[in-house]
Design a protein around this motif. Sequence first.
Motif, PDB file in Angstrom:
ATOM      1  N   VAL A 183      -6.442  31.588  20.138  1.00  0.00           N
ATOM      2  CA  VAL A 183      -5.321  31.181  20.984  1.00  0.00           C
ATOM      3  C   VAL A 183      -5.781  30.955  22.417  1.00  0.00           C
ATOM      4  CG1 VAL A 183      -3.097  31.903  21.931  1.00  0.00           C
ATOM      5  CG2 VAL A 183      -3.613  32.294  19.522  1.00  0.00           C
ATOM      6  N   SER A 184      -6.642  31.836  22.937  1.00  0.00           N
ATOM      7  CA  SER A 184      -7.124  31.680  24.315  1.00  0.00           C
ATOM      8  C   SER A 184      -7.863  30.365  24.497  1.00  0.00           C
ATOM      9  CB  SER A 184      -8.050  32.841  24.689  1.00  0.00           C
ATOM     10  OG  SER A 184      -7.332  34.014  24.912  1.00  0.00           O
ATOM     11  N   TYR A 185      -8.757  30.055  23.559  1.00  0.00           N
ATOM     12  CA  TYR A 185      -9.547  28.826  23.664  1.00  0.00           C
ATOM     13  C   TYR A 185      -8.640  27.599  23.658  1.00  0.00           C
ATOM     14  CZ  TYR A 185     -13.178  25.364  22.743  1.00  0.00           C
ATOM     15  OH  TYR A 185     -14.018  24.275  22.830  1.00  0.00           O
ATOM     16  N   TYR A 243      -5.418  27.447  24.165  1.00  0.00           N
ATOM     17  CA  TYR A 243      -4.515  27.446  25.314  1.00  0.00           C
ATOM     18  C   TYR A 243      -5.240  26.897  26.540  1.00  0.00           C
ATOM     19  CZ  TYR A 243      -1.084  29.167  28.722  1.00  0.00           C
ATOM     20  OH  TYR A 243      -0.155  29.260  29.722  1.00  0.00           O
ATOM     21  N   GLY A 244      -6.517  27.299  26.700  1.00  0.00           N
ATOM     22  CA  GLY A 244      -7.324  26.739  27.788  1.00  0.00           C
ATOM     23  C   GLY A 244      -7.574  25.254  27.596  1.00  0.00           C
ATOM     24  N   ALA A 245      -7.715  24.823  26.327  1.00  0.00           N
ATOM     25  CA  ALA A 245      -7.917  23.409  26.023  1.00  0.00           C
ATOM     26  C   ALA A 245      -6.600  22.629  25.979  1.00  0.00           C
ATOM     27  CB  ALA A 245      -8.641  23.261  24.690  1.00  0.00           C
ATOM     28  N   ARG A 246      -5.471  23.300  26.159  1.00  0.00           N
ATOM     29  CA  ARG A 246      -4.141  22.694  26.251  1.00  0.00           C
ATOM     30  C   ARG A 246      -3.775  21.922  24.979  1.00  0.00           C
ATOM     31  NH1 ARG A 246      -1.621  22.959  30.733  1.00  0.00           N
ATOM     32  NH2 ARG A 246      -0.405  21.052  30.368  1.00  0.00           N
ATOM     33  N   ASP A 247      -3.793  22.645  23.855  1.00  0.00           N
ATOM     34  CA  ASP A 247      -3.417  22.046  22.570  1.00  0.00           C
ATOM     35  C   ASP A 247      -2.303  22.882  21.948  1.00  0.00           C
ATOM     36  OD1 ASP A 247      -3.277  21.231  19.835  1.00  0.00           O
ATOM     37  OD2 ASP A 247      -5.320  20.457  19.969  1.00  0.00           O
ATOM     38  N   ARG A 248      -1.072  22.395  22.062  1.00  0.00           N
ATOM     39  CA  ARG A 248       0.088  23.168  21.632  1.00  0.00           C
ATOM     40  C   ARG A 248       0.099  23.443  20.135  1.00  0.00           C
ATOM     41  NH1 ARG A 248       4.590  19.928  23.011  1.00  0.00           N
ATOM     42  NH2 ARG A 248       4.871  19.222  20.858  1.00  0.00           N
ATOM     43  N   ASN A 249      -0.206  22.433  19.337  1.00  0.00           N
ATOM     44  CA  ASN A 249      -0.126  22.615  17.890  1.00  0.00           C
ATOM     45  C   ASN A 249      -1.124  23.639  17.385  1.00  0.00           C
ATOM     46  OD1 ASN A 249       1.996  20.865  17.448  1.00  0.00           O
ATOM     47  ND2 ASN A 249       0.688  19.093  17.081  1.00  0.00           N
ATOM     48  N   ARG A 250      -2.305  23.671  17.976  1.00  0.00           N
ATOM     49  CA  ARG A 250      -3.295  24.655  17.539  1.00  0.00           C
ATOM     50  C   ARG A 250      -2.905  26.067  17.978  1.00  0.00           C
ATOM     51  NH1 ARG A 250      -7.900  22.898  15.328  1.00  0.00           N
ATOM     52  NH2 ARG A 250      -9.148  24.662  16.068  1.00  0.00           N
ATOM     53  N   GLN A 262      -1.185  38.272  25.174  1.00  0.00           N
ATOM     54  CA  GLN A 262      -2.390  38.536  25.959  1.00  0.00           C
ATOM     55  C   GLN A 262      -3.282  37.307  26.030  1.00  0.00           C
ATOM     56  OE1 GLN A 262      -3.833  41.807  23.674  1.00  0.00           O
ATOM     57  NE2 GLN A 262      -2.440  43.298  24.595  1.00  0.00           N
ATOM     58  N   ALA A 263      -3.411  36.601  24.917  1.00  0.00           N
ATOM     59  CA  ALA A 263      -4.279  35.431  24.884  1.00  0.00           C
ATOM     60  C   ALA A 263      -3.779  34.314  25.776  1.00  0.00           C
ATOM     61  CB  ALA A 263      -4.412  34.924  23.441  1.00  0.00           C
ATOM     62  N   MET A 264      -2.473  34.258  25.988  1.00  0.00           N
ATOM     63  CA  MET A 264      -1.887  33.199  26.819  1.00  0.00           C
ATOM     64  C   MET A 264      -1.567  33.679  28.222  1.00  0.00           C
ATOM     65  SD  MET A 264       0.478  31.087  24.100  1.00  0.00           S
ATOM     66  CE  MET A 264       1.181  32.522  23.284  1.00  0.00           C
ATOM     67  N   ASP A 265      -2.294  34.708  28.654  1.00  0.00           N
ATOM     68  CA  ASP A 265      -2.197  35.191  30.030  1.00  0.00           C
ATOM     69  C   ASP A 265      -0.790  35.678  30.355  1.00  0.00           C
ATOM     70  OD1 ASP A 265      -3.271  35.888  32.445  1.00  0.00           O
ATOM     71  OD2 ASP A 265      -2.952  33.937  33.376  1.00  0.00           O
ATOM     72  N   ALA A 266      -0.167  36.363  29.389  1.00  0.00           N
ATOM     73  CA  ALA A 266       1.142  36.980  29.608  1.00  0.00           C
ATOM     74  C   ALA A 266       1.084  38.436  29.147  1.00  0.00           C
ATOM     75  CB  ALA A 266       2.228  36.216  28.856  1.00  0.00           C
ATOM     76  N   PRO A 267       0.188  39.227  29.758  1.00  0.00           N
ATOM     77  CA  PRO A 267      -0.037  40.583  29.247  1.00  0.00           C
ATOM     78  C   PRO A 267       1.137  41.529  29.463  1.00  0.00           C
ATOM     79  CG  PRO A 267      -1.239  40.249  31.303  1.00  0.00           C
ATOM     80  CD  PRO A 267      -0.687  38.909  30.899  1.00  0.00           C
ATOM     81  N   LEU A 268       1.980  41.267  30.437  1.00  0.00           N
ATOM     82  CA  LEU A 268       3.081  42.190  30.683  1.00  0.00           C
ATOM     83  C   LEU A 268       4.072  42.221  29.527  1.00  0.00           C
ATOM     84  CD1 LEU A 268       3.850  41.730  34.478  1.00  0.00           C
ATOM     85  CD2 LEU A 268       2.708  43.638  33.337  1.00  0.00           C
ATOM     86  N   GLN A 269       4.250  41.073  28.856  1.00  0.00           N
ATOM     87  CA  GLN A 269       5.132  41.067  27.687  1.00  0.00           C
ATOM     88  C   GLN A 269       4.609  42.019  26.611  1.00  0.00           C
ATOM     89  OE1 GLN A 269       4.620  38.529  29.614  1.00  0.00           O
ATOM     90  NE2 GLN A 269       6.172  36.923  29.448  1.00  0.00           N
TER      91      GLN A 269
END
Length: 454
Positions: free
Chosen positions: A302-304, A306-313, A382-389
Amino acid sequence: MSTSSNPMGVMPIRRLVVHMSWPIVLSMLVQALYNMVDSFFVAQVSGAAFEALSLAYPVQTLMIAVCTGTGVGVNALLSRRLGEGKLSEASAVAVHGYLLYFFSWVLFAVLGLGFAGTYMAFFTQNPVIARYGVEYLTIITAGSLGVCWQFAGERVLQAGGNPVGPMLIQGVGALINLILDPILIFGLFGFPRLEVVGAALATILGQIIGMLLGLWMVRRSRAIPLHLRGFRFRGAVAAEIYRIGLPAIAIQALSTVMSMGLNKILTLFTDTGVFILGAYFKLQSFVIMPIAGINNGLTPVVSYNYGARDRNRVTGAVHFALVLGGAIMAAGMLVFLLLPGALLSLFDATPEVYRDGIPALRILACSFPFAGVSILLCAAFQAMDAPLQSLWVSLGRQVVFLFPAALALGAVFGAAGLWWSVPFAEALSLLLAAACYRRLYRTRIARLPAGEEK
């Protein structure tokens, strides 16, 4: 390695999740097996020895919490830098990760050597249990460099798209532990009988072997070339790792708070509760560890992407992981519902433990499906930089919803009612996790380009 050739960006997403997860799932199951065998052998020494390890268990989970949370930060940031094609920055993240794990070891050793006796005195007045616990805690904390750098090697290799490396690191370490446990605990083949000390030594020796294997594999890795010459510590990199990782550390540390809190609450309502809870934590690891393996495989995927900006993946990885996790948790629940007595027999249970433990395990098993979904959604946060959730959901699961329910149900229905607090807390936390994911989808995921592959 360019982003266009990295399998994290081009391999079919379901196959990629399985590819990244199955070696970790396998190694986690081996890890659960050696934890179980460790407890099985120690239970043969005496009930006091098993109870000492049960009381020491929260400290071990706290150490794992720090290592896991730091690894989340290293893994997510390293995967993101690779997804962005910034190889030199990725190398810096990896080196900083090893250094931060070294500092963690120093902290563990200082706390263990200085406060093991104080910790055990807080939970027991039995001098035999306290002595066993101090011996065990002193050794595993002082020798924890192995587990720290073992985690470092696993996370660096995993972020580089190598799922087999972490499996080998954990598997080899666990195998060494399994071999040494009976030899050192019971004094086989001419070795002295060391009992609990032997269990602790077997644990840290296995971790050190895993650490050395990890160092060798990382140095040979081509996906993440490490540049040690001219390395300078950069506070900004460490701060970014911990910005992502600290909520994960807090989340994992909540397991320690939960264990300690439930142990204290159980003593108010039942004499067998601490033993049952200790056995349950060992048994449930065979269900939770595969989820943790999928969790660890899902995070870099998911991190990779998300960094590559691919919603479907991104969404494809999350949804497929939820299906896998749900199937595993349903199977685990079925085993606990059908075979609770056989499971308790692994720990030389007394008739009183069987009487109270069989219904307790069946009740606790009802929490598995809820917990699996929440845990995997927390990995996605966490992978999408939303660790507080992730932090809010885990805080609900293990403290906010759990402790008041345990006290209330225990007061009204006794020990039998107390166990229902766990599925109750997990169900509420699942609703919270689903709401957080829905909000994250609207505010972040939906704004990414769709990509070509679902």
